[in-house]
Design an enzyme around this catalytic site. Structure first.
Site, PDB file in Angstrom:
ATOM      1  N   ASP A 150       0.753  -1.265   0.233  1.00 49.29           N
ATOM      2  CA  ASP A 150       0.151  -0.150  -0.071  1.00 49.29           C
ATOM      3  C   ASP A 150       0.844   1.317   0.018  1.00 49.29           C
ATOM      4  O   ASP A 150       1.696   1.579   1.070  1.00 49.29           O
ATOM      5  CB  ASP A 150      -0.824   0.078   1.365  1.00 49.29           C
ATOM      6  CG  ASP A 150      -1.961  -0.901   1.139  1.00 49.29           C
ATOM      7  OD1 ASP A 150      -1.877  -1.939   0.312  1.00 49.29           O
ATOM      8  OD2 ASP A 150      -2.952  -0.981   1.979  1.00 49.29           O
TER       9      ASP A 150
ATOM     10  N   LYS B 128      -6.927   3.222  -3.275  1.00 49.33           N
ATOM     11  CA  LYS B 128      -7.338   3.267  -1.830  1.00 49.33           C
ATOM     12  C   LYS B 128      -7.802   4.644  -1.495  1.00 49.33           C
ATOM     13  O   LYS B 128      -6.851   5.576  -1.944  1.00 49.33           O
ATOM     14  CB  LYS B 128      -6.118   2.666  -1.116  1.00 49.33           C
ATOM     15  CG  LYS B 128      -6.426   2.508   0.224  1.00 49.33           C
ATOM     16  CD  LYS B 128      -5.288   1.781   1.226  1.00 49.33           C
ATOM     17  CE  LYS B 128      -5.188   1.993   2.745  1.00 49.33           C
ATOM     18  NZ  LYS B 128      -4.328   1.256   3.262  1.00 49.33           N
TER      19      LYS B 128
ATOM     20  N   LYS C 296     -10.262   0.291  -2.602  1.00 49.67           N
ATOM     21  CA  LYS C 296     -10.219   0.027  -1.137  1.00 49.67           C
ATOM     22  C   LYS C 296     -10.703   1.404  -0.400  1.00 49.67           C
ATOM     23  O   LYS C 296      -9.649   2.024  -0.176  1.00 49.67           O
ATOM     24  CB  LYS C 296      -8.677  -0.495  -0.791  1.00 49.67           C
ATOM     25  CG  LYS C 296      -8.866  -0.766   0.698  1.00 49.67           C
ATOM     26  CD  LYS C 296      -7.468  -1.120   1.193  1.00 49.67           C
ATOM     27  CE  LYS C 296      -7.115  -1.310   2.516  1.00 49.67           C
ATOM     28  NZ  LYS C 296      -5.988  -1.812   3.001  1.00 49.67           N
TER      29      LYS C 296
END
Lengths: 318, 297
Positions: free
Chosen positions: A155, A218, A254
């Protein structure tokens, strides 16, 4: 909205120079702020009951990236979290496993060891999380360290300073470099929508990340308020839908941070289904970055199974 | 001038400003999540108002609010809790006429009898307020043990107490079941009398303005038969008072449901709410913690 009118047939072209990239991103249609918020509010009034609710609860559990990103994290805390990931509800073996455990890079090895053979991925934040304020060399090194320690998913955060000052090429190159450093690992690109100010920026950043090779986009680090909101997620889901239309590729979404109740999670699932489509109702393409959400999902699950409202005393503190 | 409930008046040129009777949950006054309401009549069958009809989800929300408030409320000093209970009595005094009129309408009493009931309810708050910082001395003890230890037992609050309030006594009865639970640090989810809920709503308004933290008392108007089973089976409720249950079979069923997580259960008995209550309700919702402490070291 569609993006075919923005010259998507030449999508390969738009990344050929910074100038073209900028023109493409600035040429994306603007987001109707009131419309997006009203749409999100409408979708969250859907009533999901009984068997549909049971399905949604189990799906939401399978979509969780169980996350701990605190300065005070210890190997013990990560081990406890991994046990919970493998068996969320010790009293009920039918409760599904979560998708991944998300930790800082130095704790990846611990999580990897605990989760061996479980099929649960280890996700690691990287690239000077959460601010992203560091040199590219250090960000690449950070990513390589995480992958070397066994991270299945990375991430990364984008450089919001560069994005907001219009240096899209820099952001693009950075994501591409991390993409390469991450190797086979799944790359999730954190836009930190709470700092991007407008929905137009969220749409641009989403396209930028997808063009640069993100597997997932995300919303947030969870360190900035506001974190994930339903309208922001809606805008990002529209972006992945349009990108899929243009290229045939599926990019995941996400939302992370601030999703605490089963009710919230179900609102997100409704929005996913209505915006990107049922393809995205899959842990491969939609995740929740959350920690306290899991207990609320388990409580709702128990309520459906037993008929009694359970209390937080019956679930782990984490 | 006597305060009157929200009855429409015929000869007034002024439009009536009628009160919406709502629930009291977590310090706020929401309508029922279910959107339902029901007609409340006075003792002679004449329309008084519409009250919110709470659902199981309102009860669930109320338990969440009560649990959230528990740590703060039980952590306050006993002295402070006593002050807050006394404050409730003070604020009720200022609404004496309103309470009297509501009780008179609900229970079919003459206004002078209703005033006496309100007096008794206010006095009951004062009576329980006085117990706040005396409870530990009376209920607690220091215990002789065969070793070099102090050994003492202290009363602590049980947790969230669900109360099915008396059906007949709309204010005095309600006060007599809520006050003993909260004075020791418990938090309460109360289901009011079904046919006489209006004084309870006003009591909620008093609580909202008398330093009682939101969520310590949550008041649901509606049917105890409908909501009771959900509260009795709720695993985050620690005790239940069945004062308002009139059907013995229903009481048994609720007690069975309450056994799921070993709730403390207070069975319904015929009670005269005007009598001095004694300590039995107060001590019902306590856990005795015994501590060993070495001496002479």
């Amino acid at each position: 909205m569609t993006t075919t009118d923005t010259g998507v047939d030449s999508l390969a072209d738009v990344t050929s120079s910074e100038d073209r990239l900028r023109r493409f991103l600035l040429g994306l249609p603007g987001v109707d702020q009131v419309g997006a918020e009203a749409r999100a509010a409408t979708l969250s009034t859907r009533s999901i009951k009984t068997t549909a609710k049971a399905y949604a609860l189990d799906l939401a559990i399978q979509m969780i990236d169980l996350t701990t990103l605190e300065g005070q994290d210890t190997p013990g805390k990560v081990r406890a979290l991994c046990s919970k990931a493998k068996r969320p509800d010790p009293a009920d073996p039918t409760a599904p496993q979560v998708a991944a455990v998300c930790v800082y890079p130095d704790l990846v090895a611990t999580a990897k060891y605990e989760l061996r053979g479980s099929g649960i991925n280890v996700a690691s934040v990287a690239t000077a999380f959460p601010s992203g304020r560091s040199s590219l060399a250090i960000k690449v090194q950070d990513t390589q360290d995480a992958v070397a320690a066994g991270a299945d998913e990375v991430d990364m955060v984008i450089d919001r300073g560069a994005f907001l000052s219009g240096r899209y090429g820099l952001v693009f190159d950075e994501i591409a470099a991390i993409r390469e450093a991450a190797g086979d690992a799944h790359l999730k690109v954190i836009l930190e929508t709470g700092e991007l100010v407008t929905y137009d920026n969220v749409r641009r950043a989403s396209w930028l990340a997808m063009l640069a090779g993100a597997d997932f986009i995300k919303t947030s680090t969870g360190k900035v308020s506001p974190a994930a909101t339903l309208p922001v997620t809606l805008v990002m889901l529209e972006a992945v839908r349009d990108y899929h239309e243009a290229t045939g590729l599926h990019i995941g979404v996400k939302p992370a941070g601030g999703i605490r109740t089963a009710k919230d999670a179900i609102k997100y699932l409704v929005t996913v289904n209505e915006t990107a489509g049922p393809d995205w109702l899959d842990p491969e393409l939609f995740r929740f970055g959350a920690s306290s959400l899991l207990n609320d999902l388990l409580m709702q699950r128990t309520k459906l199974a037993t008929g009694n409202y359970p209390g937080p005393d019956y679930f782990t503190l984490d | 001038m006597v305060w009157r409930p929200t009855l429409p008046t015929k000869d007034s040129a002024r439009l009536d400003v009628r009160k919406t009777y709502k629930l009291y949950v977590g310090g706020a006054f929401p309508r029922s999540e279910s959107g339902r309401s029901y007609v409340v009549n006075n003792a002679r069958g004449k329309f008084l108002a519409n009250a919110s009809q709470a659902s199981r989800k309102d009860a669930r929300d109320a338990v969440v609010a009560a649990r959230k408030a528990f740590g703060g409320w039980s952590g306050k000093t006993a002295y402070n809790r006593g002050q807050v209970l006394y404050r409730i009595a003070e604020v009720m005094e200022g609404r004496h006429e309103q309470f009297s009129a509501e009780v008179a309408a609900a229970e079919g009493l003459s206004i002078s009898k209703a005033r006496a009931v309100v007096d008794a309810a206010i006095d009951r708050w004062v009576w329980y307020a006085g117990w706040a910082d005396k409870l530990a001395q009376v209920v607690g003890s220091s215990n002789p043990v065969a070793g070099p230890y102090f050994d003492f037992s202290l009363p602590e609050a049980t947790g969230v107490v669900a109360v099915l309030a008396p059906q007949d006594s709309s204010l005095l009865g309600l006060t007599s079941v809520i006050a003993p639970a909260i004075v020791s640090g418990n938090t309460v989810v109360a289901v009011t009398s079904f046919e006489r809920p209006l004084p309870a709503v006003t009591l909620g308004e008093v609580m909202a303005t008398s330093d009682l933290p939101g969520g310590v008392v949550n008041i649901l108007t509606g049917s105890a038969s409908e909501i009771g089973p959900w509260l009795a089976g709720h695993l985050d409720v620690n005790a239940i008072d069945l004062a308002g249950v009139t059907d013995p079979e229903e009481a048994t069923a609720l007690e069975v449901a309450a056994a799921e997580n070993l709730k403390r259960v207070r069975r319904p008995v015929d009670e005269d709410w005007t009598e001095s209550p004694g300590l039995s309700r107060l001590t019902q919702y306590l856990e005795l913690k015994t501590v060993w402490h070495p001496i002479g070291v």
